[in-house]
Enzyme design. Structure first.
Site, PDB file in Angstrom:
ATOM      1  N   ASP A  36       0.825  -1.199   0.000  1.00  0.00           N
ATOM      2  CA  ASP A  36       0.000   0.000   0.000  1.00  0.00           C
ATOM      3  C   ASP A  36       0.868   1.263   0.000  1.00  0.00           C
ATOM      4  OD1 ASP A  36      -2.079   1.842   0.435  1.00  0.00           O
ATOM      5  OD2 ASP A  36      -3.117   0.497   1.807  1.00  0.00           O
ATOM      6  N   ASP A  74     -10.680   3.374  -2.074  1.00  0.00           N
ATOM      7  CA  ASP A  74     -11.329   2.291  -1.328  1.00  0.00           C
ATOM      8  C   ASP A  74     -12.823   2.212  -1.661  1.00  0.00           C
ATOM      9  OD1 ASP A  74      -8.830   2.343  -0.293  1.00  0.00           O
ATOM     10  OD2 ASP A  74      -9.453   2.321   1.808  1.00  0.00           O
TER      11      ASP A  74
HETATM   12  C1  GLA Z   1      -5.854   1.633   2.353  1.00  0.00           C
HETATM   13  C2  GLA Z   1      -6.222   0.529   1.368  1.00  0.00           C
HETATM   14  C3  GLA Z   1      -7.258  -0.384   2.004  1.00  0.00           C
HETATM   15  C4  GLA Z   1      -6.740  -0.937   3.312  1.00  0.00           C
HETATM   16  C5  GLA Z   1      -6.318   0.191   4.227  1.00  0.00           C
HETATM   17  C6  GLA Z   1      -5.604  -0.322   5.462  1.00  0.00           C
HETATM   18  O1  GLA Z   1      -6.933   2.487   2.595  1.00  0.00           O
HETATM   19  O2  GLA Z   1      -6.679   1.054   0.165  1.00  0.00           O
HETATM   20  O3  GLA Z   1      -7.584  -1.440   1.109  1.00  0.00           O
HETATM   21  O4  GLA Z   1      -5.671  -1.802   3.051  1.00  0.00           O
HETATM   22  O5  GLA Z   1      -5.434   1.070   3.577  1.00  0.00           O
HETATM   23  O6  GLA Z   1      -5.242   0.720   6.327  1.00  0.00           O
END
Ligand code: GLA
Length: 553
Positions: free
Chosen positions: A298, A364
């Site tokens: 990420d 997300d």
């Molecule tokens: C980001 C990612 C999510 C998740 C969160 C975890 O927002 O896009 O899919 O993994 O981090 O903190």
């Protein structure tokens, strides 16, 4: 937007729908934006819906007005409907598996020569069963009772042993949208147990993936998650809820399943836990030593580092992922790499080049669950960049019980209607998206299992050609998707975005399909006979109809 909203975070969207036609959309309106005038011709409309949504960022501070709204009416006086969204029964469309053994896909599977090999043969039918295999490569063994193949991957060029992993889209479960920063070793083991017991593994679900919050954080409300981020050797430490990572992956592997883990490029993850920055090589080795098979990587908190990098913008995006791609290839395990940077720098154009097997194409989805159609259509625009081993990822399947993304809430019944849940799974299958359920494995009910575990729908997702469906806009608020499959057949989805039940129809010509086709309803698993002019179905609000067509000689 009402002036009293009083905050920059206030944002809404207005929408007017008549029967199956969207008549007007305001676009996102924020506090301070001038009001928009709208005057619509409603003649002939039977059902009218005035809708205001949170524009995808939650309802905080939102305060919208249909200012000075009037209906000019002649004839019979209109009546208000009882509920804006009629309640839908969770109708189970898919018959349960029969007693005869059925080996489900994928039909091809990638592995790297000489690495440990593990594959559970997804099989429905009446257990116990007995498995046997012909021409199994010499260093592999098959457990005849469990149907699990283990051993060492064959030399390059034999079977699908080579450089490519994740030939079909990866499938499984990810903890994020249910357990957020509450995840524990016990919940991960429970997920592995349920994946087998529920029948998910029998249709091909494979990875059991930990997301954020398994490490230590500098601060958190749960004392078991607060502590030194790394040991004296600089190795990352699992927090107090994960006593033994090797034992956890061994447990997942003992079921024939695979285990995934998460970190971020920056010093801290999005959840504020230890990230990999400055420890990339060390972490790649640690995760391989622990026995993980999948890594989500990420972007979180890397922006601060990238801003001081004089490299051109695109290079800044690629560099940290290329490094991890290389480091993971150096491990003597097959580790699938999922890039999570929300689509920046058109990641679909270079995700595979830097060693990614899948890449999120957007932010997300948990924040945009009311927009699954839009999110899917945006994802499908990148169809040409997708191929076996390289997948566009529109994020997880969020049905059944999930926690609200805003505030990382406790699991609650998801906001999607039954029809929307069928659409969700149909879209993800037609796009050949990675299929990760992110609801609560502890609460799987019959309806959810039927949505998640239709072997014929999943076969469309796992098809070896790896194509993403083409989108065909239809009249009103409906559209179709057409996916080419390896055996020359086509999967077709019809989707109704209207607020009411609608007949959705597409001529074979519109779908680009000439000739005569044998057809089968995939959700109901029944043959529908021959088709030569059009596909159509009466589809409920936000629902889907999915069929497979085979050419007739
Ligand atoms: C980001 C990612 C999510 C998740 C969160 C975890 O927002 O896009 O899919 O993994 O981090 O903190």
């Amino acid at each position: 937007m009402d002036d009293s909203a009083g905050n920059d975070r206030a944002s809404v969207e207005f929408k007017v729908t008549a029967d199956d036609r969207v008549l007007w959309e305001s676009g996102v309106m924020k506090q301070g934006d001038p009001a928009k005038a709208v005057d619509l011709d409603l003649r002939g409309a039977r059902t009218l819906i005035l809708q205001v949504t949170d524009a995808g960022d939650g309802v905080d501070y939102d305060h919208a007005n249909w200012a000075d709204a009037r209906f000019l009416v002649s004839g019979t006086r209109p009546q208000t409907m009882d509920r804006p969204v009629p309640a839908e029964a969770p109708v189970i469309l898919t018959p349960g598996p029969g007693p005869a053994p059925r080996i489900n896909g994928p039909l091809v599977y990638g592995c790297r020569p000489g690495n440990p090999f593990l594959y559970r043969i997804p099989t429905q039918g009446q257990w116990p069963m007995r498995f046997s295999a012909q021409d199994l490569p010499t260093r592999l063994q098959l457990d005849a009772r469990e149907g699990i193949v283990t051993g060492t991957a064959p030399p390059r060029g034999q079977f699908v042993s080579g450089d490519l992993l994740a030939l079909p889209p990866p499938t499984g479960w990810n903890h994020w949208y249910t357990h957020y920063d509450r995840i524990t070793d016990r919940l991960m083991r429970e997920a592995a147990d349920v994946m087998v017991a529920s029948g998910m593994a029998d249709v091909g679900y494979q990875y059991v993936n930990i997301d954020d919050c398994w490490m230590f954080a500098p601060k958190h409300s749960d004392p078991l998650r607060v502590g030194a981020l790394r040991n004296e050797q600089g190795e990352i430490r699992p927090n107090g809820h994960f006593p033994d990572m090797k034992a956890l992956t061994a447990y997942v592997h003992s079921k024939g399943l695979k285990a995934g883990i998460y970190t971020s490029l920056g010093p801290l993850t999005c959840g504020g836990f230890a990230g990999s920055h400055g420890h990339e090589a060390q972490d790649a080795k640690t995760f391989a030593d622990w026995g993980f098979d999948f890594r989500k990587y990420d972007w979180c908190s890397y922006g601060d580092i990238a801003k001081d990098d004089p490299a051109p913008e695109l290079e800044k995006f690629k560099k940290p992922y290329a490094l991890m791609g290389r480091l993971l290839r150096e491990q003597s395990r097959d580790i699938v790499l999922n890039l999570c940077q929300y689509g920046m720098g058109k990641v679909w154009e270079w995700g595979a080049e830097v060693g990614g097997h899948s890449w999120r194409t957007a932010g997300d989805l948990g924040f945009e669950l009311d927009r699954i159609f839009d999110v899917a259509l945006a994802n499908a625009k990148h169809a040409e960049w997708q191929r076996p081993g390289a997948w566009n990822d529109p994020d997880y399947i969020q049905i059944e019980y999930i926690g609200a993304a805003h505030g990382m809430g406790l699991p609650q019944p998801c906001p999607l209607t039954p029809n929307e849940q069928y659409s969700f799974m149909s879209l993800w299958s037609l796009m050949a998206s990675p299929l990760f359920f992110s609801g609560d494995m502890g609460r799987l009910d019959e309806f959810t299992i039927n949505v998640l575990c239709n072997a014929e729908v999943i076969e469309v997702n796992q098809d070896p050609l790896g194509r993403c469906a083409r989108v065909v806009p239809l009249t009103g608020a409906s559209f179709a998707m057409v996916k080419d499959l390896a055996d020359g057949s086509k999967a077709v989805g019809l989707f109704n975005r209207a607020e009411t039940t609608t007949v959705v129809a597409a001529s074979l010509e519109q779908l680009g399909l000439a000739g005569i086709w044998r057809s089968r309803d995939l959700w109901r698993q029944v043959d529908l006979g021959r088709l030569q002019t059009r596909v159509s179905d009466r589809i409920g609000r936000h629902g889907a109809f999915m069929i497979r067509l085979w050419p007739e000689p």
